[in-house]
Design an enzyme around this catalytic site. Structure first.
Site, PDB file in Angstrom:
ATOM      1  CB  SER A   1      -0.849   0.112   1.731  1.00 28.83           C
ATOM      2  OG  SER A   1      -1.857  -0.852   0.721  1.00 28.83           O
TER       3      SER A   1
ATOM      4  CE  LYS B   1      -4.298   1.204  -0.956  1.00 29.45           C
ATOM      5  NZ  LYS B   1      -4.346   0.029  -0.002  1.00 29.45           N
TER       6      LYS B   1
ATOM      7  CE1 TYR C   1      -4.616  -0.995  -5.174  1.00 31.35           C
ATOM      8  CE2 TYR C   1      -5.272  -3.138  -4.370  1.00 31.35           C
ATOM      9  CZ  TYR C   1      -4.669  -2.228  -4.238  1.00 31.35           C
ATOM     10  OH  TYR C   1      -4.950  -2.134  -2.663  1.00 31.35           O
TER      11      TYR C   1
ATOM     12  CE1 TYR D   1      -3.753   0.844   4.241  1.00 34.67           C
ATOM     13  CE2 TYR D   1      -3.075   0.075   6.059  1.00 34.67           C
ATOM     14  CZ  TYR D   1      -2.411   0.509   5.132  1.00 34.67           C
ATOM     15  OH  TYR D   1      -2.229  -0.336   4.049  1.00 34.67           O
TER      16      TYR D   1
ATOM     17  CB  VAL E   1       0.029  -6.093   3.807  1.00 34.69           C
ATOM     18  CG1 VAL E   1      -1.607  -5.467   4.070  1.00 34.69           C
ATOM     19  CG2 VAL E   1      -0.392  -6.421   2.712  1.00 34.69           C
TER      20      VAL E   1
HETATM   21  N1  GLN Z   1      -2.274  -5.369  -2.165  1.00 36.09           N
HETATM   22  C1  GLN Z   1      -2.843  -5.099  -0.703  1.00 36.09           C
HETATM   23  C2  GLN Z   1      -4.045  -5.275  -0.752  1.00 36.09           C
HETATM   24  O1  GLN Z   1      -4.748  -5.097  -1.788  1.00 36.09           O
HETATM   25  C3  GLN Z   1      -2.105  -4.082  -0.172  1.00 36.09           C
HETATM   26  C4  GLN Z   1      -3.281  -3.900   1.033  1.00 36.09           C
HETATM   27  C5  GLN Z   1      -2.141  -3.723   2.428  1.00 36.09           C
HETATM   28  O2  GLN Z   1      -1.017  -2.910   1.892  1.00 36.09           O
HETATM   29  N2  GLN Z   1      -2.419  -2.797   2.960  1.00 36.09           N
HETATM   30  O3  GLN Z   1      -4.898  -5.667  -0.366  1.00 36.09           O
END
Ligand code: GLN
Length: 304
Positions: free
Chosen positions: A63, A66, A188, A240, A258
């Protein structure tokens, strides 16, 4: 201030916290990463780089990507982007579906999955080869041509990414995804699979600590006003539903993934990255949070 000594001290003090977390397993390819990997990199605006531990091993930034994709979209669309994405913290998990129905398919912010899937859709509409555009963008920011997607991780996530498919289809039903869902999620999943080491990642976020300018080549990536706003979003939504607690404990705009990475910046000063794969229940690196909390405590420097 002796950054090298400081991060070495923090590294030793926080290593053992890895046992309190669990490496992400919902993307099977991520589960293969050793929970003992740990690195910290710090770079200041003068571009002095400090590091300890596993700072040269590329890892899945997930993430954290992003921020890169949002930066590209924001630089192209400006304030128009807020027609399709909000800027409030969600207070829910990164892959939550619940708010989307009440809020007519407009995701709360660009740093939850739904928001980033809309950003992916925007990039697909804007660029003929958005994957190449993203690679070139990150390679320039990181000053490293050896940055790639990890195809195994992208495929692994594609095979298990049912929630992300649900989010994308749901938003498409509200008209907030313009391209085919397959195409949007292929992009994505690839952006999430990008691999950078902590050194490269620290460098690539320096533009946010520098009013939107890449200090390596003086290129204005986004305006200083956009950089300010992007950092505000990182502070309120970068971790988050743990963003409030992270602001409370650490006090830096940051983004987690993650894969176990967290990148944080102090405006006009530095960018710092931690990588340790075991996660807490919110999906954030246990060791990373502990280390960054100590960093702002020991230095007395945070944005507050
Ligand atoms: N690729 C992961 C997902 O879409 C990214 C989530 C994350 O890093 N929190 O679930």
């Amino acid at each position: 201030m002796e950054y090298q000594q400081l991060i070495e001290r923090i590294f030793l003090e926080t290593k053992s916290f890895a046992g309190k977390g669990k490496v992400a397993s919902y993307i099977p390819a991520l589960e293969r990463i050793s929970p003992d990997k740990y690195g910290i990199s710090l770079i200041n605006l003068q571009q002095d780089l400090f590091g300890v531990g596993d700072t040269a091993i590329p890892f899945s930034i997930q993430s954290i990507s992003k921020v890169f994709t949002f930066t590209i979209a924001y630089s192209q669309l400006g304030a128009e982007i807020w027609k399709r994405i909000g800027r409030e913290p969600s207070g829910t998990a990164f892959n939550s579906l619940v708010q989307l129905e009440y809020e007519h398919g407009i995701p709360r912010n660009p740093f939850i999955n739904a928001g980033s899937i809309v950003v992916a859709d925007i990039l697909i509409s804007l660029f003929p080869d958005p994957k190449q555009k993203l690679l070139e963008f990150v390679r320039t920011l990181a000053g490293d041509q050896n940055i790639y997607f990890n195809e195994d991780i992208a495929l692994s996530e594609k095979e298990t990414g049912h929630r992300n498919y649900a989010l994308a289809h749901f938003m498409k039903s509200f008209g907030n995804i313009h391209n085919p869902v397959e195409k949007v999620l292929d992009f994505y999943f690839h952006q999430c699979s990008l691999e950078l080491c902590t050194n490269a990642l620290a460098k690539s976020f320096l533009f946010l600590a520098n009013e939107g300018i890449n200090p390596q080549n003086e290129e204005q990536i986004i305006t200083s006003s956009q950089a300010k706003r992007l950092k505000a979003l990182m502070l309120t939504s970068g971790l988050y539903n743990e963003s409030g607690d992270f602001a409370f404990k650490v006090g830096m705009p940051a983004k987690s993934g993650v894969g176990g990475g967290i990148v944080a910046v102090i405006p006009n000063l530095l960018s710092i990255v931690t990588w340790s794969p075991p996660l807490n229940s919110m999906g954030n690196s246990v060791v990373g949070i502990e280390a960054l909390e100590r960093f702002t405590t020991y230095t007395g420097k945070s944005i507050f």
